[in-house]
Design a protein around this motif. Structure first.
Motif, short mmCIF file in Angstrom:
data_model
loop_
_atom_site.label_atom_id
_atom_site.label_comp_id
_atom_site.label_asym_id
_atom_site.label_seq_id
_atom_site.Cartn_x
_atom_site.Cartn_y
_atom_site.Cartn_z
N ALA A 86 0.68 -1.10 -0.04
CA ALA A 86 0.00 0.11 0.05
C ALA A 86 0.80 1.27 0.05
O ALA A 86 2.10 1.21 0.50
CB ALA A 86 -0.92 -0.07 1.14
N ILE A 87 0.40 2.31 -0.73
CA ILE A 87 1.08 3.54 -0.52
C ILE A 87 0.39 4.19 0.74
O ILE A 87 -0.70 5.08 0.80
CB ILE A 87 0.68 4.37 -1.79
CG1 ILE A 87 0.82 3.72 -3.12
CG2 ILE A 87 1.25 5.84 -1.60
CD1 ILE A 87 2.46 3.25 -3.32
N ASP A 88 1.24 4.05 1.87
CA ASP A 88 0.52 4.29 3.13
C ASP A 88 1.40 5.18 3.80
O ASP A 88 1.13 5.55 5.11
CB ASP A 88 0.17 2.91 3.98
CG ASP A 88 1.30 2.02 4.30
OD1 ASP A 88 2.50 2.31 3.71
OD2 ASP A 88 1.04 1.04 4.72
N GLY A 89 2.82 5.26 3.46
CA GLY A 89 3.69 6.15 4.18
C GLY A 89 4.32 5.39 5.22
O GLY A 89 4.99 6.29 6.20
N VAL A 90 4.25 4.22 5.37
CA VAL A 90 4.86 3.66 6.56
C VAL A 90 5.97 2.78 5.62
O VAL A 90 5.73 2.07 4.86
CB VAL A 90 3.94 2.36 7.00
CG1 VAL A 90 4.52 1.60 8.05
CG2 VAL A 90 2.88 3.02 7.95
N ALA A 91 7.44 2.87 6.29
CA ALA A 91 8.34 2.02 5.65
C ALA A 91 8.53 0.92 6.32
O ALA A 91 9.48 0.65 6.74
CB ALA A 91 9.72 3.04 5.92
N GLY A 92 7.65 0.14 5.73
CA GLY A 92 7.71 -1.47 6.55
C GLY A 92 8.82 -2.33 5.71
O GLY A 92 9.49 -1.85 4.67
N SER A 93 8.63 -3.60 5.77
CA SER A 93 9.44 -4.43 5.18
C SER A 93 9.56 -4.46 3.82
O SER A 93 10.54 -4.60 3.17
CB SER A 93 9.31 -5.82 5.70
OG SER A 93 8.09 -6.12 5.36
N GLY A 94 8.39 -4.28 2.80
CA GLY A 94 8.31 -4.23 1.57
C GLY A 94 8.86 -2.89 1.18
O GLY A 94 9.57 -3.05 0.05
N THR A 95 8.61 -1.72 1.78
CA THR A 95 9.08 -0.67 1.29
C THR A 95 10.74 -0.69 1.50
O THR A 95 11.44 -0.35 0.56
CB THR A 95 8.79 0.61 2.34
OG1 THR A 95 7.24 0.64 2.09
CG2 THR A 95 9.23 1.85 1.87
N ARG A 96 11.18 -1.26 2.41
CA ARG A 96 12.58 -1.38 2.79
C ARG A 96 13.22 -2.31 1.94
O ARG A 96 14.29 -2.08 1.24
CB ARG A 96 12.89 -1.71 4.08
CG ARG A 96 12.44 -0.81 5.27
CD ARG A 96 12.69 -1.35 6.70
NE ARG A 96 12.07 -0.41 7.32
CZ ARG A 96 12.84 0.36 8.33
NH1 ARG A 96 14.22 0.05 8.26
NH2 ARG A 96 12.60 1.11 9.16
N ALA A 97 12.54 -3.57 1.42
CA ALA A 97 13.21 -4.43 0.35
C ALA A 97 13.24 -3.61 -1.11
O ALA A 97 14.28 -3.73 -1.61
CB ALA A 97 12.51 -5.67 0.37
N ALA A 98 12.36 -2.93 -1.41
CA ALA A 98 12.32 -2.13 -2.53
C ALA A 98 13.46 -1.15 -2.57
O ALA A 98 13.86 -0.81 -3.77
CB ALA A 98 10.88 -1.55 -2.91
N PHE A 99 13.61 -0.36 -1.41
CA PHE A 99 14.53 0.72 -1.51
C PHE A 99 15.65 0.15 -1.65
O PHE A 99 16.63 0.65 -2.23
CB PHE A 99 14.33 1.30 -0.01
CG PHE A 99 14.88 2.93 0.10
CD1 PHE A 99 15.22 3.60 -1.01
CD2 PHE A 99 15.47 3.18 1.36
CE1 PHE A 99 15.66 4.68 -0.96
CE2 PHE A 99 16.26 4.32 1.33
CZ PHE A 99 16.31 5.29 0.34
N LYS A 100 16.22 -0.94 -1.20
CA LYS A 100 17.30 -1.99 -1.17
C LYS A 100 17.56 -2.07 -2.91
O LYS A 100 18.82 -1.90 -3.19
CB LYS A 100 17.53 -3.11 -0.22
CG LYS A 100 17.73 -2.98 1.07
CD LYS A 100 18.00 -4.15 1.74
CE LYS A 100 18.74 -4.24 2.94
NZ LYS A 100 20.13 -3.59 2.68
N ARG A 101 16.44 -2.49 -3.11
CA ARG A 101 16.60 -2.74 -4.71
C ARG A 101 17.00 -1.41 -5.70
O ARG A 101 18.11 -1.48 -6.30
CB ARG A 101 15.42 -3.32 -5.63
CG ARG A 101 15.27 -4.74 -5.10
CD ARG A 101 13.98 -5.52 -5.82
NE ARG A 101 12.65 -5.13 -5.12
CZ ARG A 101 12.18 -5.41 -4.28
NH1 ARG A 101 12.73 -6.51 -3.63
NH2 ARG A 101 10.91 -4.99 -4.26
#
Length: 148
Positions: A130-145
């Motif tokens: 979700a585009i929810d503004g929470v830097a959870g595990s999915g956001t962090r994994a994509a940010f690593k990519r």
């Protein structure tokens, strides 16, 4: 009791009363100072957290992000692998231009910054949450990519 002894006794009682009153006043003041100190310390925590926010990136990955920001978004600070205020200001300029960030360019990676980052990551880096503004595990994994 002799008059001189009576005077000393009264003076002693006044001193004891004054010390007791002072202790009570000090207790109230020290309690207030402790509460103020606790609030100040609590308020300082977000600022400290905001000072460097790598969202799970290693130092090397964060350096890659800073190099990208230096190349394209006006980042002129040290490439040290610590995404601090100036790194996030540069990133916010990018996010404002292409990814719908409308907040202040203030270097604080808050909810609106993370939402815009999630839009970027959803477009090209496999973020499916979700585009929810929470830097959870999915956001962090994509940010690593993104940072690779």
């Amino acid at each position: 009791m002799r008059p001189n002894a009576l005077g000393r006794t009264i003076a002693g009682l006044i001193v004891v009363a004054g010390l007791t009153a002072g202790s009570v006043a000090t207790a109230g003041t020290s309690f207030a100072a402790t509460a103020t100190t606790a609030r100040t310390a609590a308020a300082a925590q977000p600022a400290a957290a905001a000072a460097t926010q790598n969202f799970g990136l290693t130092t090397a990955e964060a350096k890659n992000v800073q190099e990208f920001l230096a190349d394209y978004w006006g980042y002129t600070d040290t490439i040290d692998g610590q995404l601090g205020t100036n790194s996030w200001k540069a990133f916010q300029r990018c996010l404002a231009r292409y990814w719908g960030y409308t907040g202040a360019i203030d270097g604080d990676p808050g909810t609106n910054t993370i939402k815009a980052l999630q839009r970027l990551l959803a477009d090209d880096y496999g973020y499916t949450g979700a585009i929810d503004g929470v830097a959870g595990s999915g956001t962090r994994a994509a940010f690593k990519r993104f940072a690779a």
